[in-house]
Design an enzyme around this catalytic site. Structure first.
Site, PDB file in Angstrom:
ATOM      1  N   HIS A 197     -50.370  59.757  23.791  1.00 26.18           N
ATOM      2  CA  HIS A 197     -49.749  58.601  23.126  1.00 26.18           C
ATOM      3  C   HIS A 197     -50.783  57.776  22.352  1.00 26.18           C
ATOM      4  CE1 HIS A 197     -45.692  59.141  24.704  1.00 26.18           C
ATOM      5  NE2 HIS A 197     -46.269  59.552  25.807  1.00 26.18           N
TER       6      HIS A 197
ATOM      7  N   ASP B 130     -52.020  59.125  19.174  1.00 28.44           N
ATOM      8  CA  ASP B 130     -51.988  59.432  17.728  1.00 28.44           C
ATOM      9  C   ASP B 130     -51.341  58.307  16.926  1.00 28.44           C
ATOM     10  OD1 ASP B 130     -49.446  60.157  18.709  1.00 28.44           O
ATOM     11  OD2 ASP B 130     -49.378  62.098  17.676  1.00 28.44           O
TER      12      ASP B 130
ATOM     13  N   GLY C  22     -42.540  69.567  26.351  1.00 24.60           N
ATOM     14  CA  GLY C  22     -43.768  68.850  26.018  1.00 24.60           C
ATOM     15  C   GLY C  22     -44.816  69.738  25.381  1.00 24.60           C
ATOM     16  N   LEU C  23     -44.400  70.893  24.855  1.00 20.76           N
ATOM     17  CA  LEU C  23     -45.362  71.817  24.243  1.00 20.76           C
ATOM     18  C   LEU C  23     -45.161  71.892  22.732  1.00 20.76           C
ATOM     19  CD1 LEU C  23     -45.294  74.649  26.941  1.00 20.76           C
ATOM     20  CD2 LEU C  23     -46.880  72.729  26.743  1.00 20.76           C
TER      21      LEU C  23
ATOM     22  N   GLU D 238     -39.754  65.406  10.242  1.00 18.19           N
ATOM     23  CA  GLU D 238     -39.313  64.880  11.546  1.00 18.19           C
ATOM     24  C   GLU D 238     -39.083  63.385  11.497  1.00 18.19           C
ATOM     25  OE1 GLU D 238     -40.819  66.151  15.290  1.00 18.19           O
ATOM     26  OE2 GLU D 238     -41.795  67.921  14.432  1.00 18.19           O
TER      27      GLU D 238
ATOM     28  N   ASP E 283     -49.022  66.804  16.651  1.00 19.95           N
ATOM     29  CA  ASP E 283     -48.438  68.130  16.863  1.00 19.95           C
ATOM     30  C   ASP E 283     -48.459  68.980  15.593  1.00 19.95           C
ATOM     31  OD1 ASP E 283     -48.019  67.048  19.322  1.00 19.95           O
ATOM     32  OD2 ASP E 283     -45.851  66.837  19.113  1.00 19.95           O
TER      33      ASP E 283
HETATM   34  C1  GLA Z   1     -45.166  63.876  21.217  1.00 16.35           C
HETATM   35  C2  GLA Z   1     -45.359  63.430  19.781  1.00 16.35           C
HETATM   36  C3  GLA Z   1     -46.851  63.314  19.441  1.00 16.35           C
HETATM   37  C4  GLA Z   1     -47.591  62.471  20.474  1.00 16.35           C
HETATM   38  C5  GLA Z   1     -47.251  62.909  21.900  1.00 16.35           C
HETATM   39  C6  GLA Z   1     -47.824  62.002  22.954  1.00 16.35           C
HETATM   40  O1  GLA Z   1     -45.634  65.175  21.382  1.00 16.35           O
HETATM   41  O2  GLA Z   1     -44.738  64.340  18.889  1.00 16.35           O
HETATM   42  O3  GLA Z   1     -46.988  62.784  18.144  1.00 16.35           O
HETATM   43  O4  GLA Z   1     -47.338  61.118  20.288  1.00 16.35           O
HETATM   44  O5  GLA Z   1     -45.849  62.995  22.102  1.00 16.35           O
HETATM   45  O6  GLA Z   1     -49.209  62.073  22.977  1.00 16.35           O
END
Ligand code: GLA
Length: 384
Positions: A33, A35, A119-120, A155, A167
């Site tokens: 969290h 970025d 979460g990937l 997005e 990401d």
């Molecule tokens: C998701 C978001 C990223 C980042 C993470 C947390 O994956 O797409 O931009 O904020 O959560 O680190």
């Protein structure tokens, strides 16, 4: 995945695709969290990928089929943004046009082994693979920054998820066997060899509220920054706040903003330190930072989940050098640093066994545990 996507394309459209590309999912080593708060993150790509096979279609139309979906969807890219993954395709098409790519319409078949909602980063794997494939179809060679921007804006501006840039950046730029330290404020990148024995443990927990909780955290960070800027106008992002001035945050901010800001400021320091430790091979100290990062996510950012906490606790007791949730949180995966890359077979077996049995006792099922290595980024794929 490639063969599956080709078969799906042929079975659906009765012809061959003309262009194809793929992009990977990712794990974030540390920097959660951060970025969208303008600080450093340190992701690496995993082996799982999304493959997009494409061919031209009549102007204005996207004809979409996915190995994970049900049937063919026909949508206009100049119409309303549809729900589901078609929305990503519409977003990518519009952003390609904005970037000057001559795009008319496309038939698209997608196959992926990046688990959804774990979460990937399955969504960035999808949007980057699509953007790359559709750009190839249009005969355009996009540079990395443009490709990242197209996938990111697809997005944020079209699908409506206020995600940061991590990401899409790793999906485009990843390098095999390396983690990527990305300074999100400047875009500066440093690749660090990833020499470690790492496990990924999937809790199987997929929390529905994750996207609304994510947007809430973003709003809380915006509010914290606005208040802090009243004291120090020169601070442009929360991650710029010096870790030495944590006490000022305590004084200036009410809860829960105080806790959120504390996570951002301390995680920023941990991430830069973690990159240094990794480059020097000091894995034990890096592991301690991973545990601290998890604790900060759990307590201060409140983005963990009981399933994740259990795995981190058990991994620590079983002798792993580090462990933490990875990705947005509220479910998904734990990354476990077992130790150095070799000579770890016994410890790895113990860690796996203890996690499987503790998780099984508590939740009545086994979590999937896999060994992970850092893979490469987006690339063109053969179409035959
Ligand atoms: C998701 C978001 C990223 C980042 C993470 C947390 O994956 O797409 O931009 O904020 O959560 O680190």
């Amino acid at each position: 995945m490639r063969a599956q996507a080709i078969d799906l394309f042929r079975a659906t459209f009765g012809s061959d695709p003309t262009h194809a590309a793929s992009a990977p999912g990712r794990v974030n080593l540390i920097g959660e969290h951060i970025d969208y708060n303008g600080g450093p993150v340190m992701p690496f790509a995993i082996a799982a990928r999304t493959v997009a096979m494409v061919a031209p279609a009549s102007n204005g139309w996207l004809e979409l089929v996915s190995a994970q979906g049900n049937g063919l969807a026909r949508v206009r890219w100049d119409g309303a943004v549809p729900p589901g993954w078609a929305g990503f395709a519409v977003g990518v098409a519009r952003e390609l046009l904005r970037a000057g790519v001559a795009f008319d319409g496309a038939r698209v078949a997608v196959a992926s082994d990046v688990p959804i909602g774990a979460g990937l980063s399955s969504s960035a794997a999808l949007s980057v693979a699509l953007a790359r494939a559709l750009a190839l179809q249009a005969g355009a060679e996009l540079d990395a920054a443009t490709l990242i921007g197209v996938a990111h804006r697809a997005e944020v501006d079209h699908v409506g998820v206020r995600c940061g840039i991590m990401d899409q950046s790793i999906a485009v730029r990843a390098r095999a066997d390396h983690a990527m330290l990305l300074e999100c404020a400047t875009g500066a990148v440093r690749f660090v060899p990833l020499r470690a024995r790492l496990l990924l443990v999937d809790t199987g927990a997929r929390h529905e509220l994750a996207s609304s909780a994510y947007n809430t955290r973003r709003a809380e960070c915006d509010a914290a920054l606005a208040t802090l800027r009243e004291a120090r106008a020169e601070i442009g992002a929360l991650a710029e706040w010096p870790v030495e001035s944590l006490r000022t945050i305590t004084r200036l901010l009410p809860q829960p903003l105080r806790a959120r800001a504390k996570h951002v400021v301390t995680e920023t320091a941990r991430t830069r330190q973690g990159a240094d430790l990794l480059s020097k091979g000091r894995l034990r100290e890096l592991g301690r930072l991973l545990f601290a990062s998890h604790e900060s996510c759990r307590r201060d950012y409140a983005c963990s989940a009981p399933e994740l906490d259990l795995i981190v606790r058990v991994a620590q007791r079983a002798g792993a050098w580090g462990a933490r949730m990875t990705g947005a949180g509220w479910g998904g995966n734990v990354l476990v640093l077992v130790g150095p890359p070799t000579g770890m077979a016994r410890r790895e077996a113990v860690v796996r066994r203890r996690i499987a049995s503790a998780f099984g006792r508590r939740y009545g099922r086994e979590p999937a545990i896999t060994l992970v290595a850092a893979g490469g980024g987006a690339r063109p794929e053969r179409v035959a």
